[in-house]
Design an enzyme around this catalytic site. Structure first.
Site: not given
Length: 406
Positions: A107, A110, A193, A314, A356, A359
């Site tokens: 991820s 992203k 999420y 984040e 961030k 996995s």
């Protein structure tokens, strides 16, 4: 022309040693990259040694505790990059991790997808205020179209789950899921999420640019950041560099799934991922729409407990305590819907820390950067070890680097 000039490369073998875990030999090498400015050999060696002291003991303990076969850790300090390679890319062959080793980043992908969406917005191809159906006709006019692209990019569309249900296989089933989906909350009221959420954002972005998603990422995002060893699908020419991930003692690689490319599909080297992080630390190295896109991804949009959610990244106020960072990455924040506070969409001059995780079944990734400290950290591993351990390791490295500024 790439956004980050390819730096002159220096290689320095630090040492080879055995970890406390028996029968596991770890190979450690440090590849140091100088920036385009001239650096004296003495200053360069001092910086490399300082980074090595911050990284080596932390990573050695982590790998021993969680039996991680291999890791690559890339550090940026004041614009200079250092890559440390640990362990093996394949337990079967004993091939060591090198600067060329390609890891799945899950991820963490992203953040790159978010950058593509921000680029599309910066070039006027889409607006974050638009519904997804404007660019993805398969969902047009359905309940899901009540949310905006900004909602999909920040997981605030109204309760899309973490994953697609197991029964959703193939493109038609995926769009059937979207069209049948019923929100559990108004858009912008909760953060949950979600791969389906960010995946739809990424698909809308590539559609708005008139490109397939893989092509858009490779020709626009990867190219802009000089990420020449980064792929959605690893080509045959790079196959020998693709690490094996490990789940227990089983060698694994990521399985395909709905919106996999958009949400967890990037494979890259630590050095390449650090180039992306470096441009986030200092977006002035970029030009035109891509600089604007990176700045957009750093705008805080929704406050969710200890963290502020932007597009992809984040963020936290800086300095950030270990406990606060662990709280923002806690399982409760990932797996459960949380109420949000909408924030004014504007750039901030306040010091912030961005991070961030990522996995797949056999890989674990983490990236962190602090623009005001001019520090970036990328940690890639071929085992999906616990997220709190990644956060603690990166925080310890950051603390050491800040405490030992020249």
């Amino acid at each position: 022309m790439t956004a980050i000039q390819q730096p002159r490369q220096f290689s320095h073998k630090i040492q080879t040693y055995l970890m406390p875990s028996p029968h596991r030999q770890i190979f450690l090498s440090l590849a140091c990259f100088a920036s385009s400015i001239l650096v004296s050999p003495v200053a360069f060696a001092d910086d490399a040694a300082r980074v090595s002291r911050a990284v080596e003991p932390v990573i050695a303990r982590l790998m021993a505790q969680y039996a991680v076969p291999g890791m690559a850790v890339a550090i940026s300090v004041q614009g200079r990059a250092y890559v440390s390679n640990f362990g093996v890319a394949s337990q079967e062959s004993g091939q060591p991790v090198t600067d060329s080793t390609i890891f799945e980043i899950g991820s963490l992908s992203k953040t790159l997808t978010a950058t593509l969406g921000a680029y599309a917005e910066a070039t006027g191809k889409l607006s974050f205020a638009d519904p997804a159906g404007k660019y993805v006709p398969e969902v047009r006019g359905k309940a899901i179209d009540r949310a905006t692209l900004l909602n999909f990019g920040t997981y605030t569309a109204g309760g899309l789950p973490l994953q697609f249900p197991d029964a959703v296989e193939g493109r038609k089933a995926m769009f059937d899921y979207y069209t049948d989906w019923v929100p559990t909350a108004p858009p912008g009221s909760i953060r949950q999420y979600s791969n389906p959420s960010l995946g739809l954002f990424g698909l809308a972005a590539s559609n708005s640019l008139g490109l397939g998603f893989d092509n858009a990422m490779e020709s626009i995002v990867f190219a802009a950041f000089g990420m020449t060893s980064t792929f959605i699908t690893v080509p045959e020419r790079a196959a020998n560099n693709y690490a094996w991930g490990y789940r227990g003692d089983k060698a694994v690689r990521v399985n395909p799934g709905p919106m996999d490319a958009q949400t967890y599909g990037v494979k890259t080297t630590a050095a390449d991922m650090l180039r992306f992080v470096q441009a986030n630390v200092d977006p002035s190295t970029l030009s035109g729409p891509m600089q604007k896109a990176v700045l957009m991804t750093q705008v805080g949009l929704f406050r969710v407990g200890p963290l502020v959610q932007g597009l992809g990244w984040e963020q936290y106020t800086y300095p950030t305590s270990r406990e606060w960072l662990l709280g923002g990455n806690a399982a409760e924040v990932v797996f459960k819907a949380q109420p949000v506070e909408k924030l004014p969409a504007k750039e901030s001059d306040e010091p912030r820390l961005f991070n961030k995780t990522g996995s797949t079944g056999g890989f674990g990734a983490y990236a962190l950067f602090v623009p005001t400290e001019k520090i970036g950290i990328v940690m890639l591993a071929n085992k999906n070890y616990p997220v709190p351990a990644r956060v603690e390791a990166a925080h310890a490295i950051l603390t050491a680097l800040v405490a030992n500024k020249p």
